[in-house]
Scaffold this active site. Structure first.
Site, mmCIF file in Angstrom:
data_model
loop_
_atom_site.group_PDB
_atom_site.id
_atom_site.type_symbol
_atom_site.label_atom_id
_atom_site.label_comp_id
_atom_site.label_asym_id
_atom_site.label_seq_id
_atom_site.Cartn_x
_atom_site.Cartn_y
_atom_site.Cartn_z
ATOM 1 N N ARG A 27 40.271 41.506 54.591
ATOM 2 C CA ARG A 27 38.963 42.457 54.878
ATOM 3 C C ARG A 27 38.206 42.298 56.073
ATOM 4 O O ARG A 27 37.023 43.088 56.095
ATOM 5 C CB ARG A 27 38.143 42.572 53.763
ATOM 6 C CG ARG A 27 39.088 42.958 52.353
ATOM 7 C CD ARG A 27 39.345 44.382 52.328
ATOM 8 N NE ARG A 27 39.852 44.937 51.000
ATOM 9 C CZ ARG A 27 40.565 45.899 50.778
ATOM 10 N NH1 ARG A 27 40.669 46.634 51.667
ATOM 11 N NH2 ARG A 27 40.831 46.047 49.472
ATOM 12 N N SER A 28 38.507 41.816 57.071
ATOM 13 C CA SER A 28 37.742 41.565 58.334
ATOM 14 C C SER A 28 38.101 42.660 59.349
ATOM 15 O O SER A 28 37.085 42.870 60.225
ATOM 16 C CB SER A 28 38.088 40.351 59.020
ATOM 17 O OG SER A 28 39.616 40.336 59.393
ATOM 18 N N HIS A 81 46.008 52.070 54.333
ATOM 19 C CA HIS A 81 46.492 51.985 55.777
ATOM 20 C C HIS A 81 47.234 53.162 56.477
ATOM 21 O O HIS A 81 47.033 53.445 57.478
ATOM 22 C CB HIS A 81 47.348 50.838 55.591
ATOM 23 C CG HIS A 81 46.694 49.569 55.483
ATOM 24 N ND1 HIS A 81 46.833 48.434 56.671
ATOM 25 C CD2 HIS A 81 45.966 48.785 54.897
ATOM 26 C CE1 HIS A 81 46.395 47.400 56.529
ATOM 27 N NE2 HIS A 81 45.769 47.701 55.332
ATOM 28 N N ARG A 88 45.132 56.002 58.084
ATOM 29 C CA ARG A 88 44.335 55.531 59.111
ATOM 30 C C ARG A 88 45.035 55.771 60.371
ATOM 31 O O ARG A 88 44.542 56.067 61.193
ATOM 32 C CB ARG A 88 43.931 54.000 58.826
ATOM 33 C CG ARG A 88 42.542 53.932 58.973
ATOM 34 C CD ARG A 88 42.190 52.456 59.036
ATOM 35 N NE ARG A 88 43.155 51.515 59.048
ATOM 36 C CZ ARG A 88 43.298 50.335 58.244
ATOM 37 N NH1 ARG A 88 42.353 50.298 57.301
ATOM 38 N NH2 ARG A 88 44.089 49.639 58.680
ATOM 39 N N ARG A 89 46.431 55.657 60.303
ATOM 40 C CA ARG A 89 47.435 55.706 61.411
ATOM 41 C C ARG A 89 47.879 57.123 61.434
ATOM 42 O O ARG A 89 48.038 58.069 60.839
ATOM 43 C CB ARG A 89 48.699 54.969 60.892
ATOM 44 C CG ARG A 89 48.681 53.322 60.259
ATOM 45 C CD ARG A 89 49.840 52.803 60.501
ATOM 46 N NE ARG A 89 50.810 53.169 59.280
ATOM 47 C CZ ARG A 89 50.956 52.507 58.189
ATOM 48 N NH1 ARG A 89 50.151 51.688 57.940
ATOM 49 N NH2 ARG A 89 51.915 53.198 57.324
#
Length: 182
Positions: A12-13, A52, A55-56
């Site tokens: 989660r970074s 994910h 977002r792309r």
């Protein structure tokens, strides 16, 4: 050979987001190489995958490659940027390999990485900053991923650490260790 970039850090970074930013900045056709296996029975996992995907950019090609990562890299076209997310999941998918098979897999992978003309971005989890896992498969996973990240990092053009809401370029801030023997 294309650029080879490693993005590592804890869960989660923002590793994937930074990799996506670098992929967009490449100006090349982006191929997102997903190493995860979709499991419709796991609702929480499906939500992570959807997040994910949302977002792309729509024009990115997505390949599902849980096992045959090396072959996928070898087939890459020079004008592309491959974003591999993530090496930790790929390692987990191969945990049942015995040590000799694993060493062969990694040797072939690292040799291929050095020959591919496409740009490649690899996302990898940092797993060795905590306690030693209490069970054998946990230790095996941690050791295999840790060694893979170390070996890949030495041959990369750039290595980034994403943690605490910041991106650190380790290629500028640090220096690589010499290749490990044995």
């Amino acid at each position: 050979m294309g650029k080879v970039i490693l993005i590592t850090g804890p869960a989660r970074s923002g590793k994937s987001e930074w990799a996506e930013t670098l992929a967009m900045q490449s100006g090349k056709t982006v191929v997102y190489v997903a190493t995860a296996v979709s499991d419709p029975a796991d609702e929480e996992w499906q939500k992570r995958i959807q997040k994910h995907q949302q977002r792309r950019p729509q024009d990115w090609l997505t390949l599902s490659v849980p096992i045959e990562l090396t072959a996928t890299l070898a087939d890459a076209k020079p004008n592309t940027c491959l974003l591999v997310d993530s090496l930790g999941t790929w390692v987990a998918n191969l945990l049942e390999q015995d040590e000799i098979s694993w060493e062969n897999t990694i040797t072939e992978f690292l040799e291929t990485v050095q020959l591919v003309a496409a740009d490649m971005l690899f996302v990898a989890e940092e797993v060795g900053w905590g306690v030693v896992p209490a069970y054998p498969s946990g230790r095996q996973f941690r050791d295999r991923l840790g060694m893979l990240v170390r070996q890949l990092g030495v041959i990369c053009d750039s290595v980034y650490l994403v943690t605490g809401g910041h991106v650190l370029n380790l290629s500028i801030l640090g220096m690589p260790l010499p290749p490990q023997k044995g």
